[in-house]
Design a protein around this motif. Structure first.
Motif, PDB file in Angstrom:
ATOM      1  N   UNK A  17     -11.694  -4.816 -15.287  1.00 23.78           N
ATOM      2  CA  UNK A  17     -11.699  -6.313 -14.741  1.00 23.78           C
ATOM      3  C   UNK A  17     -12.439  -6.630 -16.263  1.00 23.78           C
ATOM      4  N   UNK A  18     -13.272  -6.105 -16.984  1.00 23.52           N
ATOM      5  CA  UNK A  18     -13.794  -6.649 -18.080  1.00 23.52           C
ATOM      6  C   UNK A  18     -13.250  -6.677 -19.148  1.00 23.52           C
ATOM      7  N   UNK A  19     -11.740  -6.191 -19.052  1.00 27.23           N
ATOM      8  CA  UNK A  19     -11.005  -6.094 -20.329  1.00 27.23           C
ATOM      9  C   UNK A  19     -10.231  -7.570 -20.543  1.00 27.23           C
ATOM     10  N   UNK A  20     -11.033  -8.509 -20.014  1.00 31.67           N
ATOM     11  CA  UNK A  20     -10.251  -9.985 -20.176  1.00 31.67           C
ATOM     12  C   UNK A  20     -11.472 -10.859 -20.479  1.00 31.67           C
ATOM     13  N   UNK A  21     -10.931 -11.885 -21.499  1.00 30.43           N
ATOM     14  CA  UNK A  21     -12.049 -12.728 -22.144  1.00 30.43           C
ATOM     15  C   UNK A  21     -12.443 -13.775 -21.158  1.00 30.43           C
ATOM     16  N   UNK A  22     -11.473 -13.994 -20.200  1.00 31.32           N
ATOM     17  CA  UNK A  22     -11.848 -15.054 -18.972  1.00 31.32           C
ATOM     18  C   UNK A  22     -12.777 -14.516 -17.953  1.00 31.32           C
ATOM     19  N   UNK A  23     -12.481 -13.245 -17.762  1.00 33.30           N
ATOM     20  CA  UNK A  23     -13.242 -12.688 -16.623  1.00 33.30           C
ATOM     21  C   UNK A  23     -14.508 -12.412 -17.340  1.00 33.30           C
ATOM     22  N   UNK A  24     -14.657 -11.772 -18.412  1.00 32.35           N
ATOM     23  CA  UNK A  24     -16.040 -11.894 -19.182  1.00 32.35           C
ATOM     24  C   UNK A  24     -16.753 -12.924 -19.255  1.00 32.35           C
ATOM     25  N   UNK A  25     -16.197 -14.298 -19.438  1.00 35.38           N
ATOM     26  CA  UNK A  25     -16.652 -15.411 -19.394  1.00 35.38           C
ATOM     27  C   UNK A  25     -17.240 -15.927 -18.084  1.00 35.38           C
ATOM     28  N   UNK A  26     -16.429 -15.475 -17.046  1.00 36.89           N
ATOM     29  CA  UNK A  26     -16.893 -15.681 -15.726  1.00 36.89           C
ATOM     30  C   UNK A  26     -18.272 -14.888 -15.221  1.00 36.89           C
ATOM     31  N   UNK A  27     -18.171 -13.663 -15.946  1.00 38.21           N
ATOM     32  CA  UNK A  27     -19.480 -12.730 -15.576  1.00 38.21           C
ATOM     33  C   UNK A  27     -20.465 -13.326 -16.174  1.00 38.21           C
ATOM     34  N   UNK A  28     -20.332 -13.867 -17.356  1.00 41.20           N
ATOM     35  CA  UNK A  28     -21.409 -14.338 -18.279  1.00 41.20           C
ATOM     36  C   UNK A  28     -22.083 -15.543 -17.495  1.00 41.20           C
ATOM     37  N   UNK A  29     -21.142 -16.513 -16.829  1.00 37.73           N
ATOM     38  CA  UNK A  29     -21.614 -17.455 -16.299  1.00 37.73           C
ATOM     39  C   UNK A  29     -22.458 -17.112 -14.953  1.00 37.73           C
ATOM     40  N   UNK A  30     -21.879 -16.302 -14.466  1.00 41.43           N
ATOM     41  CA  UNK A  30     -22.505 -15.872 -13.112  1.00 41.43           C
ATOM     42  C   UNK A  30     -23.955 -15.157 -13.407  1.00 41.43           C
ATOM     43  N   UNK A  31     -23.902 -14.656 -14.499  1.00 41.54           N
ATOM     44  CA  UNK A  31     -25.088 -13.846 -14.846  1.00 41.54           C
ATOM     45  C   UNK A  31     -26.451 -15.083 -14.826  1.00 41.54           C
ATOM     46  N   UNK A  32     -26.087 -16.226 -15.324  1.00 37.04           N
ATOM     47  CA  UNK A  32     -27.005 -17.173 -15.126  1.00 37.04           C
ATOM     48  C   UNK A  32     -26.938 -18.076 -13.897  1.00 37.04           C
TER      49      UNK A  32
END
Lengths: 115, 115
Positions: A17-32
């Protein structure tokens, strides 16, 4: 082929799931903070369908959950799932560091014997 | 589609490399010391070809390197590449924790005003 344990399958899904820049972007957004699907989609120039697919991958990996809050159904990050990943990685790093520390002490002993 | 930076591509490759139990097993083995391809293959009932493919994926992800030592060419773990991964994950976890801490302090202030 070794049969996979449930823990292994969870790690497979989460690392994938983390091997994709869009999904990492979503995780980063949700961390906020929690966000709706539309809010998550906003920074990415991809179809709503693609966004939904990415969210499903993150959900299946246990990295995010969605509230049952009927209208908005915001997504939330699950920090415990991230912790499981750092847990696995840190275990390997600790092994490596321990090994270097033992090598160091062997070298130290050899040096002392030499003197 | 957002264009991917080099750092993003490195994260893609490294997370993808860890999304497989055989490759994680190899990383765990290498965390205890360098090993040859044959030593790495030993616990897995898979073809030598499959083993080589897994090693190539780990190498391309920068997680392992191979000595030029002509005969054995042992594989080594690259702890810095693992650190980059925990670095990214920990940044998201810290954001989440900060957010909860700020929420806590807001709740605390509201409680004090209430008294």
């Amino acid at each position: 082929m070794r049969s996979e344990t449930e823990a292994d399958e969870r790690l497979d899904r989460a690392f994938l799931a983390l091997a994709d820049p869009v999904r990492r972007g979503m995780v980063a957004r949700l961390s906020r903070g929690p966000a709706t699907v539309n809010e998550l989609a906003e920074p990415f120039a991809i179809s709503k369908q693609a966004v939904s697919k990415h969210i499903k991958v993150l959900e299946a990996a246990g990295l995010i959950t969605r509230s049952r809050d009927a209208q908005r159904r915001p997504c939330h990050l699950e920090p415990a799932a991230l912790e499981a990943l750092t847990g696995w990685i840190d275990a390997q790093r600790l092994n490596t560091e321990d090994r270097f520390r033992r090598l160091d002490s062997v070298l130290e002993t050899l040096k002392e014997k030499d003197q």
